[in-house]
Design an enzyme around this catalytic site. Structure first.
Site, short mmCIF file in Angstrom:
data_model
loop_
_atom_site.label_atom_id
_atom_site.label_comp_id
_atom_site.label_asym_id
_atom_site.label_seq_id
_atom_site.Cartn_x
_atom_site.Cartn_y
_atom_site.Cartn_z
N TRP A 37 -7.38 -4.46 3.34
CA TRP A 37 -7.01 -4.75 1.95
C TRP A 37 -5.91 -3.84 1.44
CZ3 TRP A 37 -7.59 -9.35 0.60
CH2 TRP A 37 -8.72 -10.10 0.97
N ASP A 73 -8.18 -0.61 -6.27
CA ASP A 73 -8.74 -1.93 -6.02
C ASP A 73 -10.22 -1.74 -5.73
OD1 ASP A 73 -9.66 -4.33 -5.07
OD2 ASP A 73 -8.24 -4.47 -3.38
N LYS A 81 -17.67 -10.19 -5.70
CA LYS A 81 -18.40 -9.27 -4.83
C LYS A 81 -19.62 -8.71 -5.57
CE LYS A 81 -14.83 -9.94 -2.12
NZ LYS A 81 -13.57 -9.25 -1.98
C1 PLP Z 1 -12.19 -9.57 -1.65
C2 PLP Z 1 -11.19 -8.51 -1.81
C3 PLP Z 1 -9.87 -8.78 -2.18
C4 PLP Z 1 -9.35 -10.18 -2.37
O1 PLP Z 1 -9.91 -10.74 -3.49
P1 PLP Z 1 -9.48 -12.17 -4.05
O2 PLP Z 1 -10.31 -12.26 -5.29
O3 PLP Z 1 -9.83 -13.18 -3.02
O4 PLP Z 1 -8.03 -12.13 -4.34
C5 PLP Z 1 -9.00 -7.72 -2.35
N1 PLP Z 1 -9.42 -6.46 -2.18
C6 PLP Z 1 -10.68 -6.15 -1.83
C7 PLP Z 1 -11.08 -4.72 -1.64
C8 PLP Z 1 -11.61 -7.17 -1.63
O5 PLP Z 1 -12.87 -6.86 -1.28
#
Ligand code: PLP
Length: 360
Positions: free
Chosen positions: A102, A172, A196
């Site tokens: 990521w 993030d 999540k």
């Molecule tokens: C799932 C995830 C993403 C991507 O998320 P989207 O909502 O599909 O854009 C980005 N960063 C992390 C750490 C994630 O777990």
């Protein structure tokens, strides 16, 4: 079909209590005679839902007044672009820490907007550890420092907050926000896709320090300007109302669990149990530096990968779902977010032990 234990990394398990409330309120929200899905996003009912969700989130996460809370769309992936679009503030470079898949995605997108300094990376080690903070080469000219506190695919997590001095810290937190208390004041910006640990897909939560608003260029699309979103209470256009409502129910649920400190306790216990079971078997393995193991996403491999398919098939038969590892790494991964009860982890461990007895 009874409810199973869903170990998906996202969209992920939601608390059963939340789903039951949503079910009860589905046709008639609080005597309104309509479903939340059918309400005006500018009407008094949704005003109440929106305000309550923000209030509860502020309360459980102890978000200071200095920070705005936004309920947006586009997932964490759109934030990979919105962050540089909004936070460069006339500067030409930003610092990024690279600890996995990521991080790489965030870096690739940021490169479309600015010069990206990779100030630390554990790529050469296969992303099994986090580079020592003393080795980071931060730049005082950087507009911000971006990192990924929990790498959802690799199962690598920061259990500390980096120090970046005057340069705003951006995180993030898609797969770790609300897993434990957090000192929000340390951050310039936090973002998280909801699917999540927060609620349904389609919603993205952004927490941003107010002084960072208002620096986009004249060509930035209106909707991608945090300041416009903040000024309009995240309702410049039609927001994902139902996802926002469910997230609000999840925030209530967190409060009823005793808040983030109580959840942190349970989350750490669940993770310790699962890593303990993996480590003490000669059959399963987790490659991550024990100091950086994720509380939320636990990847593991069977020493003989030919057994993966059988493992996954048999797990599914006993109601343990979505244990397949991400396609980029293979093996297995158990995501054990807030909503995964401890019994779910116990059941998984019992199955793993049994499988090892039969195939080990
Ligand atoms: C799932 C995830 C993403 C991507 O998320 P989207 O909502 O599909 O854009 C980005 N960063 C992390 C750490 C994630 O777990």
């Amino acid at each position: 079909m009874p409810r199973v234990y869903n170990f998906s990394a996202g969209p992920a398990i939601l608390p059963l209590d939340v789903l039951e409330i949503a079910q009860r309120e589905l046709l008639d929200w609080h005597g309104s005679g309509v479903s939340v899905m059918e309400m005006s996003h500018r009407g008094k009912w949704f005003d109440e839902i929106a305000a309550h969700a923000e209030e509860t989130l502020r309360e459980v996460l102890e978000i200071p007044k200095s920070h705005k809370v936004l309920f947006l769309q586009g997932g964490a992936t759109l934030q990979f672009a919105m962050v540089p679009m909004n936070l460069l503030r006339g500067k030409s470079q930003a610092d990024y820490v690279c600890t996995g898949n990521w991080s790489e995605k965030a870096i690739a997108e940021a490169k479309r907007f600015c010069e990206v300094n990779i100030v630390a990376s554990s790529k050469d080690e296969g992303y099994v550890t986090i580079p020592q903070e003393a080795s980071w080469r931060l730049n005082s000219d950087a507009a911000y420092v971006h990192y990924t506190p929990n790498e959802t695919i690799g199962g690598l997590e920061f259990h500390w907050i980096p120090k970046t001095g005057e340069v705003p810290l951006v995180a993030d937190m898609s797969s770790t926000l609300l897993s434990r208390p957090l000192e929000v004041t340390h951050y310039g910006l936090i973002y998280a896709g909801a699917q999540k640990n927060i609620g349904p897909a389609g919603l993205t939560v952004v927490i941003i320090r107010e002084d960072l608003l208002g620096f986009v260029s004249s060509t930035t699309p209106t909707l991608l300007d945090y300041k416009i979103q903040a000024k309009n209470d995240s309702r410049y256009n039609t927001p994902p109302t139902f996802a926002w409502y469910i997230a609000g129910l999840v925030f209530d649920w967190i409060k009823h669990q005793g808040g983030l400190l109580a959840l942190a306790h349970i989350n750490q216990k669940k993770a310790n149990k699962l890593y303990g079971a993996i480590d003490c078997s000669g059959f399963y393995e987790n490659p991550i530096d024990p100091a950086c193991r994720s509380w939320m996403n636990v990847p593991f491999r069977i020493r003989d990968p030919k057994l993966d398919v059988t493992f996954l098939q048999q797990a599914e038969q006993v109601g343990l779902l979505e244990l397949k590892g991400h396609r980029s790494v293979g093996g297995m991964r158990a995501s054990i977010y807030n909503a995964m009860p401890e019994e779910g982890v116990d059941t998984l461990i019992a199955f793993m032990n049994d499988f090892e007895r039969r195939y080990g």
